[in-house]
Design a protein around this motif. Structure first.
Motif, PDB file in Angstrom:
ATOM      1  N   VAL A  98       0.779  -1.109  -0.087  1.00 21.68           N
ATOM      2  CA  VAL A  98      -0.193  -0.222   0.126  1.00 21.68           C
ATOM      3  C   VAL A  98       0.835   1.164   0.099  1.00 21.68           C
ATOM      4  O   VAL A  98       1.808   1.312   0.787  1.00 21.68           O
ATOM      5  N   THR A  99       0.610   2.083  -0.932  1.00 16.72           N
ATOM      6  CA  THR A  99       1.690   3.309  -1.001  1.00 16.72           C
ATOM      7  C   THR A  99       0.731   4.352  -1.748  1.00 16.72           C
ATOM      8  O   THR A  99       0.025   4.146  -2.326  1.00 16.72           O
ATOM      9  N   THR A 100       1.458   5.640  -1.551  1.00 18.00           N
ATOM     10  CA  THR A 100       1.126   6.692  -2.086  1.00 18.00           C
ATOM     11  C   THR A 100       2.161   7.498  -2.921  1.00 18.00           C
ATOM     12  O   THR A 100       1.848   8.485  -3.658  1.00 18.00           O
ATOM     13  N   MET A 101       3.226   6.617  -3.008  1.00 10.50           N
ATOM     14  CA  MET A 101       4.493   7.185  -3.825  1.00 10.50           C
ATOM     15  C   MET A 101       4.190   7.127  -5.282  1.00 10.50           C
ATOM     16  O   MET A 101       3.459   6.141  -5.812  1.00 10.50           O
ATOM     17  N   ASN A 102       4.922   7.784  -6.143  1.00  9.96           N
ATOM     18  CA  ASN A 102       4.926   7.693  -7.276  1.00  9.96           C
ATOM     19  C   ASN A 102       5.910   6.529  -7.964  1.00  9.96           C
ATOM     20  O   ASN A 102       7.102   6.534  -7.562  1.00  9.96           O
ATOM     21  N   LEU A 103       5.322   5.503  -8.426  1.00 10.09           N
ATOM     22  CA  LEU A 103       6.097   4.364  -8.723  1.00 10.09           C
ATOM     23  C   LEU A 103       7.001   4.526  -9.925  1.00 10.09           C
ATOM     24  O   LEU A 103       7.991   3.783  -9.966  1.00 10.09           O
ATOM     25  N   TYR A 104       6.913   5.657 -10.826  1.00  9.78           N
ATOM     26  CA  TYR A 104       7.894   6.089 -11.902  1.00  9.78           C
ATOM     27  C   TYR A 104       9.118   6.711 -11.460  1.00  9.78           C
ATOM     28  O   TYR A 104       9.892   6.836 -12.202  1.00  9.78           O
TER      29      TYR A 104
END
Length: 467
Positions: A177-183
């Motif tokens: 679960v994350t809100t980080m930008n995966l790119y």
């Protein structure tokens, strides 16, 4: 159209005040008839049974009648009359019909049998079929039975988190679960991801089990249960695995192995009896259409004592079967994790009743299980069922801080996330035990369905998250 308050079909079919004017609303299952009279089977989901609407064609507009096709939604005012046909004692003589929603001929659920595979492709519509209507009404009833059983026994329903930073089973198969930008992930000099900017400031995942938090609650409230969704990111494409499923997990302070087994057996029997008592029409339908031996098997479970079988004895029975020419796909030896074929052999062929297997080798069980005096086995309990294999996994938990720490170090479990769990063993530890029941596995057993994807409304499996 005259306003009459709606009667559900399930209630209408029980009435005998013939001549009364009533209103029903629902979806057309079928329509048949002649130039003079039409018969509409209407269903509103409240029961497996349809109500028959008798339509005198001469009294209705031809354009309206054309719109009454399979899948269309209607509101009907009519006179309750005694049915002359077989099957039902009441029908409705239509006086007024309102089309609430038309349904064109692209509707995929036309009047013919559909395969389960096809119905999964239209999972948004499949609850309208007889089979899935029955399954989902039974699913509701099983949820009610679970809450009733534990409430009547004085357990408290305790909500454990769905987002967590701990891996209960130590298997590592968790959804992140994350809100980080995966790119554009920030990494440190070792290439590890930096979570400082993430929502929780650390790596977080969807829960695989509520057990560890449930243990905390049991050491305060005495007896609790959790019942909620759990998530496993294992790439299992089998008829018994889902990536998102529901678990029932009671945890009981001061319970020993025998009390745990008694609870497991009483719980399952209660749920099955509830289905037999409260889902009669749906079970009879499934017994006829899906699995001819279903009701007999359910009654069998309620009426027999479960076998209590040490793992070592189970392995001996299986090795004997192999010596006598029985072929298993997977090898049998002391220390192996039993495959579903082994479990089913014990239940269906050897004992012919459910089995609770205990005293497993510690190597194949989780770190938190209480070790036996022999140093080789742990007080785990798996309840094995016909056609399913394992339906419940439970254990007495290791309450000794030193023994638990030794096991955690042995298995190299990262301790930084587990400090709070170990506190329960430091501050007034107590013996306790619990189990987990996969809700969908119970439903497979109670409905006779063959695939776990067909007892949950929207199955989540590898490469499939539609609807």
């Amino acid at each position: 159209m005259e306003k009459i308050s709606r009667t559900k079909v399930v209630d209408l079919l029980k009435r005998d005040d013939f001549g009364a004017m009533v209103n029903v609303k629902g979806w057309v299952r079928t329509r048949r008839g002649s130039k003079q009279v039409s018969f509409i089977a209407l269903n509103d989901g409240s029961t497996i049974n349809n109500v028959q609407i008798v339509v005198d064609v001469a009294n209705f507009d031809e354009a309206l009648l054309k719109e009454i096709t399979t899948g269309a939604c209607l509101s009907v005012n009519g006179v309750l009359t005694e049915s002359v046909g077989s099957g039902q004692k009441v029908e409705l003589q239509a006086r007024e019909i309102e089309l609430l929603g038309a349904c064109d001929n692209t509707y995929p659920l036309q009047k013919k049998g559909h395969s389960m595979e096809f119905l999964r492709e239209v999972a948004h519509l499949r609850p309208r079929t007889n089979t899935f209507g029955a399954v989902f009404r039974i699913r509701h009833n099983m949820a009610i039975a679970i809450h009733k059983f534990f409430h009547e026994k004085g357990f408290f329903y305790f909500h454990t988190p769905i987002i967590t930073a701990s891996d209960c089973e130590g298997a590592g198969q968790m959804f992140q679960v994350t809100t980080m930008n995966l790119y554009d992930l920030k990494k440190d000099e070792n290439g590890s991801i930096i979570y400082d900017d993430d929502f929780f400031g650390k790596q977080a995942s969807l829960t695989v089990s509520g057990q560890l938090e449930g243990e905390l609650a049991a050491t305060a409230l005495g007896a609790i249960y959790t019942f909620g969704p759990t998530f496993r990111a294992e790439n299992s494409n089998t008829p018994r695995h889902l990536a998102e499923f529901w678990m029932v997990e009671p945890e009981v302070a001061f319970a020993d192995l025998h009390e745990l087994m008694d609870l497991e057996e009483e719980f399952i029997k209660y749920c099955v009896q509830w289905a037999l008592d409260n889902c009669k029409d749906d079970l009879e339908f499934l017994n006829k259409m899906v699995d001819k031996g279903l009701i007999e098997r359910l009654q069998g479970v309620v009426n027999t004592e479960f076998v209590r079988l040490p793992y070592t004895e189970g392995i001996r029975i299986l090795e004997e079967a192999v010596a006598n020419g029985h072929k298993f796909e997977f090898p049998v030896y002391w220390g192996c994790d039993l495959a579903s074929e082994h479990e089913r052999y014990l239940v269906e062929e050897h004992f012919r009743r459910p089995v609770i297997m205990i005293d497993y080798p510690k190597e194949i069980k989780a770190f938190y299980m209480k070790q036996n005096e022999d140093g080789k086995t742990v007080q785990g309990t798996d309840v094995l069922f016909p056609q399913i294999g394992e339906i419940i996994g439970g254990s007495v938990r290791e309450e000794s801080y030193d023994k638990l720490m030794a096991r955690i170090e042995e298995l190299h479990i990262p301790m930084k996330d587990m400090w709070w769990y170990l506190d329960t063993r430091k501050y007034g530890t107590c013996p306790h035990a619990g189990f987990g029941l996969g809700f969908e596995r119970l439903l497979l057993f109670v409905t006779g369905m063959a695939n776990i994807r067909d007892v949950i409304p929207f199955p989540r499996t590898p490469r499939n998250a539609d609807f």
